[in-house]
Motif scaffolding. Structure first.
Motif, short mmCIF file in Angstrom:
data_model
loop_
_atom_site.label_atom_id
_atom_site.label_comp_id
_atom_site.label_asym_id
_atom_site.label_seq_id
_atom_site.Cartn_x
_atom_site.Cartn_y
_atom_site.Cartn_z
N GLU A 45 -9.26 -11.40 5.32
CA GLU A 45 -10.25 -10.54 4.66
C GLU A 45 -9.89 -10.29 3.20
O GLU A 45 -10.77 -10.21 2.34
CB GLU A 45 -10.37 -9.21 5.41
CG GLU A 45 -11.11 -9.35 6.72
CD GLU A 45 -10.90 -8.16 7.65
OE1 GLU A 45 -11.64 -8.06 8.63
OE2 GLU A 45 -9.99 -7.34 7.40
N ASN A 46 -8.58 -10.16 2.93
CA ASN A 46 -8.15 -10.00 1.55
C ASN A 46 -8.55 -11.21 0.71
O ASN A 46 -9.03 -11.06 -0.41
CB ASN A 46 -6.64 -9.81 1.49
CG ASN A 46 -6.25 -8.35 1.48
OD1 ASN A 46 -6.40 -7.68 0.47
ND2 ASN A 46 -5.78 -7.85 2.61
N MET B 92 -12.23 -11.34 -0.15
CA MET B 92 -12.79 -10.26 -0.97
C MET B 92 -13.42 -10.74 -2.30
O MET B 92 -14.54 -10.35 -2.61
CB MET B 92 -11.67 -9.25 -1.23
CG MET B 92 -12.06 -7.80 -1.19
SD MET B 92 -13.24 -7.31 0.03
CE MET B 92 -12.21 -6.45 1.19
N PHE C 206 -6.88 -4.27 5.53
CA PHE C 206 -7.63 -5.50 5.75
C PHE C 206 -6.65 -6.62 6.13
O PHE C 206 -5.48 -6.58 5.75
CB PHE C 206 -8.38 -5.88 4.48
CG PHE C 206 -9.48 -4.91 4.13
CD1 PHE C 206 -10.81 -5.24 4.37
CD2 PHE C 206 -9.19 -3.68 3.57
CE1 PHE C 206 -11.82 -4.35 4.05
CE2 PHE C 206 -10.20 -2.79 3.26
CZ PHE C 206 -11.52 -3.12 3.50
N THR C 207 -7.17 -7.60 6.88
CA THR C 207 -6.30 -8.71 7.29
C THR C 207 -6.08 -9.65 6.10
O THR C 207 -6.76 -9.54 5.08
CB THR C 207 -6.94 -9.52 8.42
OG1 THR C 207 -8.14 -10.11 7.92
CG2 THR C 207 -7.29 -8.64 9.62
N ARG D 61 -5.40 -15.41 -2.57
CA ARG D 61 -6.54 -14.61 -3.00
C ARG D 61 -6.92 -14.92 -4.46
O ARG D 61 -8.09 -14.97 -4.81
CB ARG D 61 -6.22 -13.12 -2.86
CG ARG D 61 -7.39 -12.24 -3.20
CD ARG D 61 -7.03 -10.78 -3.11
NE ARG D 61 -6.01 -10.44 -4.09
CZ ARG D 61 -5.36 -9.28 -4.12
NH1 ARG D 61 -5.60 -8.37 -3.20
NH2 ARG D 61 -4.45 -9.04 -5.04
N LEU E 97 -2.25 -5.91 -2.17
CA LEU E 97 -3.23 -6.30 -1.16
C LEU E 97 -3.93 -5.04 -0.67
O LEU E 97 -3.42 -3.93 -0.80
CB LEU E 97 -2.55 -6.99 0.02
CG LEU E 97 -1.86 -8.32 -0.28
CD1 LEU E 97 -1.32 -8.91 1.01
CD2 LEU E 97 -2.80 -9.29 -0.96
N MET E 98 -5.11 -5.23 -0.08
CA MET E 98 -5.80 -4.09 0.52
C MET E 98 -5.25 -3.91 1.92
O MET E 98 -5.41 -4.77 2.78
CB MET E 98 -7.31 -4.33 0.51
CG MET E 98 -7.80 -4.36 -0.94
SD MET E 98 -9.52 -4.71 -1.17
CE MET E 98 -10.30 -3.29 -0.45
#
Ligand SMILES: Nc1ncnc2c1ncn2[C@@H]1O[C@H](COP(=O)(O)OP(=O)(O)OP(=O)(O)O)[C@@H](O)[C@H]1O
Ligand SMILES: [Mg+2]
Lengths: 241, 412
Positions: free
Chosen positions: A107-108, A111, A103-104, A160, A99-100
């Motif tokens: 938000e992930n 993306m 970022f929440t 995601r 995961l990034m």
């Protein structure tokens, strides 16, 4: 993307590492994953399962062999075409849920949708919320991913992977970090999607119950597929759980 | 907002301190560029305005005739003596030349001047001076003489043929003020008595030390010259085109004609050298800022290798990844040059208030600056180009990372 998308590969060869450390990780792998079916790959650690998934996910180039997505040989397409297919057609769940960090969860999940650019900001937000709700994270949308537990991160990664409603889902031990309840739930989510929406799924698993629930189980060893078994004909498979 | 810009903004907020530091580099580079240019050009512009204001943008003097040599010789040796001229003192047909000159659109006004070298005396002090015999009305139109008066009245000069205006440095030297008398030694050996009606300060050191303005008729008698004018000085609408017009007039009137650029070549070179040396210093600052940005972005790429691999795996193209880092550069360049322009303007204003005492080549009591939008434009352009070059390499490096290396790397 309407219509069914199937995924195949033929005679994939892959060498990894350089000089003395050179490993023949894939030795002629061929597979056919048609839409609407669940495929599992099982095999001992280091047999080349992740290597195969990276190549099928257009993240790595094979040294020989071809990849066919939706009846099109994509092996020799340029990088940007691969990127486009990764974005539109393929959902990838990594063995190590990437995961990034800053970022929440929400938000992930948004993306991949940002790259696709088909939805407005609020539509993206709504879709991300729905996907996270499906993996039981409806209450942690705004939490930074670094503050999520391993299992929660893995579920965000599943959400995601489904963000752009991909026709092909590749999952490298998607339930490795999850408790029984959550792994059943996550698998059920993927299985429903595949059956109802006619997607193609290939997952790597060490979980015999999950493997048993798949339509096909491919047994891998030393870079080869040594056996492919449809459901109900696999009494002798040794899955390391 | 495009995805790369969104991600760039988010990444930027994660690395605030490093970005702030590179921002400071750009801000100072731009600001210092602006205020050094404003200063060096300020002094140069002041000098140019002063010299044009007191001696004209262009001066026509000394009639000449081409010297024709034997035709046979000229034909055999064409490169040799073809441009030889015979010069004759003074300007002939003054009113005719002035009438024709005024028809040129670039000519605002022109004035005849009878010039000569004499010596002046007041009390026990003697000085050799340059006498300018002028027609007060035309001189006012062609030069800034009226605004240069710092003591006395111009009208007292116009109305009195035995009055003179002298440079303020000469006045100091001779120790005279407005209303005092000075004596000028004519070539015939007699002293003529004049009243100092006014004192002028042109800002150009040599003019202020040497010049004495008198009425043309009086000067002609004093100097015993057969002609009315030894030169015509021109005020031009566009002084930067003086050299072309000078060449044209030289052909047209057969009189030697000199532009201010030619007259002040030596001084202009000094200013030019100053400007270049300032530009080199500033370029070094901007180079350093660029190097800083290069470092910050390279570090940023290294710290985001994981994120880059994730983005690539989701289908972000190489160009999206490089855009993320180019956007960060663009943000630094944009915000940096905006703040730099503001700081540059503030510094320029502050510097223009710094007192300095210059009485040599030019006269000033404080730093001289010019306000020119082009300085801001060039500073911004320079910053944008420097930042683009500095961010290009890291952005390409990011774009060409192989995601699978990172994804696989963590599994070992
Ligand atoms: N960068 C590399 N250089 C050299 N060898 C590598 C590299 N990456 C992986 N390998 C080797 O390639 C083989 C296949 O690795 P792969 O990650 O595909 O295994 P896997 O089946 O996914 O194992 P696991 O179940 O532990 O995830 C392994 O023997 C591994 O050691
Ligand atoms: Mg693996």
């Amino acid at each position: 993307m309407n219509g069914e998308v199937s995924l195949s590969c033929r005679d994939l060869e892959r060498y990894l590492g350089k000089e003395e450390e050179r490993v023949h990780a894939l030795r002629g792998v061929s597979l056919d994953i048609e839409a609407g079916s669940l495929h599992a790959v099982v095999g001992p650690s280091g047999c080349g399962k992740s290597t195969l998934l990276y190549i099928l996910g257009l993240l790595d180039q094979p040294d020989a062999g071809s990849i066919i997505i939706a009846s099109e040989n994509v092996s020799d397409l340029p990088d940007q075409e691969w990127s486009r297919r990764r974005n539109e057609l393929i959902g990838f769940i990594f063995q190590f849920h990437f995961l990034m960090e800053d970022f929440t969860a929400e938000e992930n999940v948004m993306m991949p949708m940002r790259r696709l650019g088909h939805l407005s900001e609020s539509e993206m937000r709504d879709r991300a919320a729905a996907l996270l709700h499906d993996v039981d994270l409806g209450d942690k949308l705004r939490r930074e991913s670094r503050h999520l537990s391993g299992g929660e991160q893995q579920r965000v990664a599943i959400a995601r992977a489904l963000a752009n409603d991909p026709q092909v889902i590749l999952a490298d031990e998607p339930t490795g970090n999850l408790d029984t309840r959550n792994s059943e739930r996550a698998f059920a989510l993927l299985a429903d999607l595949v059956r109802q929406r006619r997607k193609a799924l290939l997952l790597v698993t060490h979980n015999r119950f999950i493997a048993d629930a798949c339509d096909w189980v491919h047994e891998m060893q030393d870079g080869r597929i040594i056996g492919s078994h449809p459901r109900g004909q696999r009494g002798s498979i040794t899955t390391n759980v | 907002m495009t995805a790369p810009l969104y991600i760039a903004l988010r990444f930027a907020t994660h690395r605030k301190r490093a970005l702030l530091l590179s921002l400071v580099g750009v801000v100072f580079g731009v600001a210092i560029f602006i205020c050094t240019q404003a200063q060096t050009q300020g002094f140069a512009q002041y000098f140019i305005n002063s010299t044009i204001g007191s001696s004209g943008a262009m001066v026509l003097r000394t009639k000449f005739q081409p010297r024709y040599e034997g035709l046979a010789v000229a034909a055999k040796n064409t490169t040799g003596a073809t441009n030889r001229r015979n010069y004759f003192e003074g300007v002939s047909n003054v009113s005719e030349i002035m009438r024709v000159s005024r028809q040129f659109s670039n000519v605002v006004a022109c004035a005849p001047v009878l010039r000569g070298n004499v010596s002046a005396r007041a009390g026990f002090e003697n000085a050799s001076v340059e006498i300018y015999g002028i027609d007060p009305a035309s001189q006012l139109k062609a030069t800034d003489l009226a605004t240069q008066i710092i003591a006395g009245k111009f009208d007292d000069f116009s109305n009195n043929t035995s009055a003179v205006i002298i440079g303020y440095k000469l006045a100091d030297f001779l120790n005279v003020g407005a209303g005092d008398a000075i004596q000028i030694l004519s070539p015939g050996g007699e002293y003529w008595r004049f009243t100092v009606a006014a004192i002028a300060r042109s800002g150009v050191g040599t003019v202020d030390l040497n010049r004495v303005y008198a009425h043309a008729r009086v000067a002609q008698r004093l100097l015993k010259k057969p002609y009315q004018a030894s030169m015509i000085i021109y005020k031009l609408r566009n002084p930067s085109r003086a050299p072309e017009l000078a060449n044209h007039f030289e052909e047209l009137f057969q009189h030697r004609t000199e532009s201010w650029q030619e007259r002040e070549e030596g001084n202009l070179q000094i200013f030019f050298t100053l400007q270049v040396s300032a530009a080199i210093t500033v370029s070094l600052i901007i180079l350093l800022a660029g190097f800083g940005i290069f470092n910050v972005l390279t570090m940023s790429v290294l710290s985001k290798v994981r994120e880059i691999a994730i983005l690539r795996s989701m289908g972000y193209r190489r160009i999206d990844i490089s855009s993320i880092f180019l956007w960060q550069g663009a943000l630094i360049a944009g915000v940096g040059s905006l703040l730099g322009c503001v700081l540059g303007a503030v510094l320029t204003w502050g510097i223009s208030k710094v007192p300095i005492h210059i009485r040599g080549l030019l006269y000033t009591n404080h730093f001289l600056v010019v306000w020119d939008w082009r300085h801001y434009f060039w500073a911004t352009l320079l910053a944008v180009v420097a930042v683009f070059i500095a961010s290009y390499v890291p952005s390409q490096r990011a774009a060409h990372l192989q995601p699978v290396d990172t994804l696989r790397g963590s599994s070992l």
